[in-house]
Scaffold this motif. Structure first.
Motif, PDB file in Angstrom:
ATOM      1  N   GLN A 298      11.237   1.629   1.928  1.00  0.00           N
ATOM      2  CA  GLN A 298      11.174   0.666   3.025  1.00  0.00           C
ATOM      3  C   GLN A 298      11.935  -0.619   2.732  1.00  0.00           C
ATOM      4  OE1 GLN A 298       7.275   0.302   5.103  1.00  0.00           O
ATOM      5  NE2 GLN A 298       6.601   1.910   3.700  1.00  0.00           N
TER       6      GLN A 298
ATOM      7  N   HIS B  17       1.552  -9.072   8.447  1.00  0.00           N
ATOM      8  CA  HIS B  17       0.265  -8.637   8.984  1.00  0.00           C
ATOM      9  C   HIS B  17      -0.900  -9.008   8.075  1.00  0.00           C
ATOM     10  CE1 HIS B  17       2.197  -6.495  12.246  1.00  0.00           C
ATOM     11  NE2 HIS B  17       3.023  -5.945  11.369  1.00  0.00           N
TER      12      HIS B  17
ATOM     13  N   LYS C 286       7.556  -5.781   9.828  1.00  0.00           N
ATOM     14  CA  LYS C 286       6.649  -5.214   8.827  1.00  0.00           C
ATOM     15  C   LYS C 286       6.696  -5.985   7.507  1.00  0.00           C
ATOM     16  CE  LYS C 286       4.900  -0.738   7.279  1.00  0.00           C
ATOM     17  NZ  LYS C 286       5.151   0.707   7.102  1.00  0.00           N
TER      18      LYS C 286
ATOM     19  N   PRO D 167       1.157  -1.491  11.771  1.00  0.00           N
ATOM     20  CA  PRO D 167       2.486  -2.081  11.932  1.00  0.00           C
ATOM     21  C   PRO D 167       3.387  -1.311  12.886  1.00  0.00           C
ATOM     22  CG  PRO D 167       1.823  -2.150   9.633  1.00  0.00           C
ATOM     23  CD  PRO D 167       0.797  -1.318  10.350  1.00  0.00           C
TER      24      PRO D 167
END
Length: 362
Positions: free
Chosen positions: A66, A105, A89, A15
């Motif tokens: 995150q 992803h 991400k 990522p």
């Protein structure tokens, strides 16, 4: 069109490479678009000379933050007058009301949750589905990832755009003059087989190590490269078997040299949303041993020796065959270089920019 891109660059892996290369390629495209990058490590952009109009740095103090980091990134944009926000991400800030794009992803956390740390599992299982619902468009790295979004999250098919990734320019087959010095500095003696990627349960690196040890291929060594997922401490790292060397994370130039001079690259990964390390190996002319599942066949085409199963016996048979057959290695090398030429970051940027324009135009 002012484009805001959030990028977590301080945690190395696919990522981070995707975000950095996409930003660089978008900045290089002609047009009236402007980039505003919100990232955790501005030096990761500046050191690589990636030209952007404005960079807002919001440090990420711990990997588990995150999800909260994305909200802080969104808050930093409220007075910036941007037209579209892109979370690179898998997550988006809830409070942002402008058109939003998110890149997912993979959905490995739903299929192999045991390969994720507990907090990481909660973070992804909650925030990724929420972000997909909030997004005006979802970018998937591969057709496999698109199908996974359709099946697992019931995402409307018209909402998903497939935009493949590419290998960075540093990954090329022509040997650099400094390659031998790089191998010397890292203590890597040829011949060797290479694994590159995050070390985590989903990659089944322990099966690769067991297969290698069972063969007694001396003087061939097994070199492992990549960051270790926090909390993952397999025995082969605590006490490496003879001939197995773990280098940890290495700079891209060193990784490219390792690819170029390896007998083969082998990753018995159990699931991939794209499989960037496979493409990097192909671009460097490194023969690839790969599983035939998830997105991997989309990436490697017929330029790899496929494993019939992801287990020790199948991996050992493939290693024995590739290490002992120079003609096969040369055939795989040629096919790999040709295959890698089908992917480019410029094409990735062009397709992504088209998604932004669709979203902004409504």
């Amino acid at each position: 069109m002012r484009i805001a891109i959030s990028a977590i660059l301080g945690i190395r892996g696919g990522p981070a490479r995707y975000a950095a290369e996409l930003i660089r390629a978008l900045a290089a495209l002609p047009g009236s678009h402007e980039l505003l990058v919100v990232c955790d490590d501005a030096s990761a952009l500046n050191a690589a000379g990636r030209p952007v109009r404005e960079v807002v740095e919001i440090p990420l103090r711990h990997p588990w933050e995150q999800g909260f980091w994305e909200e802080r990134a969104g808050a930093a944009l409220r007075a910036k007058g941007v037209d579209v926000y892109h979370g690179t991400k898998g997550t988006l800030p809830v409070a942002v009301r402008i058109p939003r794009v998110v890149t997912v992803h993979d959905l490995a956390v739903f299929h192999q949750p045991e390969s994720f740390a507990p907090l990481q599992r909660i973070h992804q299982k909650v925030l990724v589905p929420l972000s997909v619902r909030l997004a005006h468009r979802v970018i998937a790295d591969s057709e496999h990832a698109r199908q996974d979004l359709l099946r697992t999250l019931r995402t409307p098919h018209e909402k998903i755009a497939v935009v493949p990734l590419a290998a960075s320019d540093v990954f090329h087959a022509e040997a650099d003059s400094g390659d031998d010095e790089i191998l010397r500095v890292f203590g890597v003696d040829r011949p060797y087989v290479l694994y590159a990627g995050t070390l985590q349960p989903r990659k089944h690196v322990e099966s690769l190590v067991e297969a290698f040890v069972s063969l007694d291929l001396a003087p061939v060594r097994l070199v492992l490269v990549g960051r270790r997922r926090p909390g993952y401490a397999p025995s082969f790292l605590q006490s490496p078997p003879p001939g197995v060397h773990y280098l940890g994370e290495v700079p891209d130039r060193a990784l490219a040299a390792l690819y170029r001079h390896a007998l083969a690259f082998c990753s018995p990964s159990g699931y991939e949303g794209f499989g960037l390390s496979f493409l990097e190996a192909l671009a460097c002319g490194c023969p690839v041993i790969a599983p035939r599942h998830s997105s991997i066949p989309e990436v490697v085409g017929e330029a790899a020796l496929f494993l019939p199963a992801v287990d020790r016996e199948a991996i050992a048979a493939a290693l024995r065959r590739v290490c002992g057959d120079a003609a096969l290695r040369e055939q795989l090398r040629r096919k790999g270089i040709e295959r890698a030429r089908l992917f480019s970051w410029r094409r990735t940027a062009e397709q992504t920019l088209a998604v932004y324009r669709e979203v902004v135009s409504g």
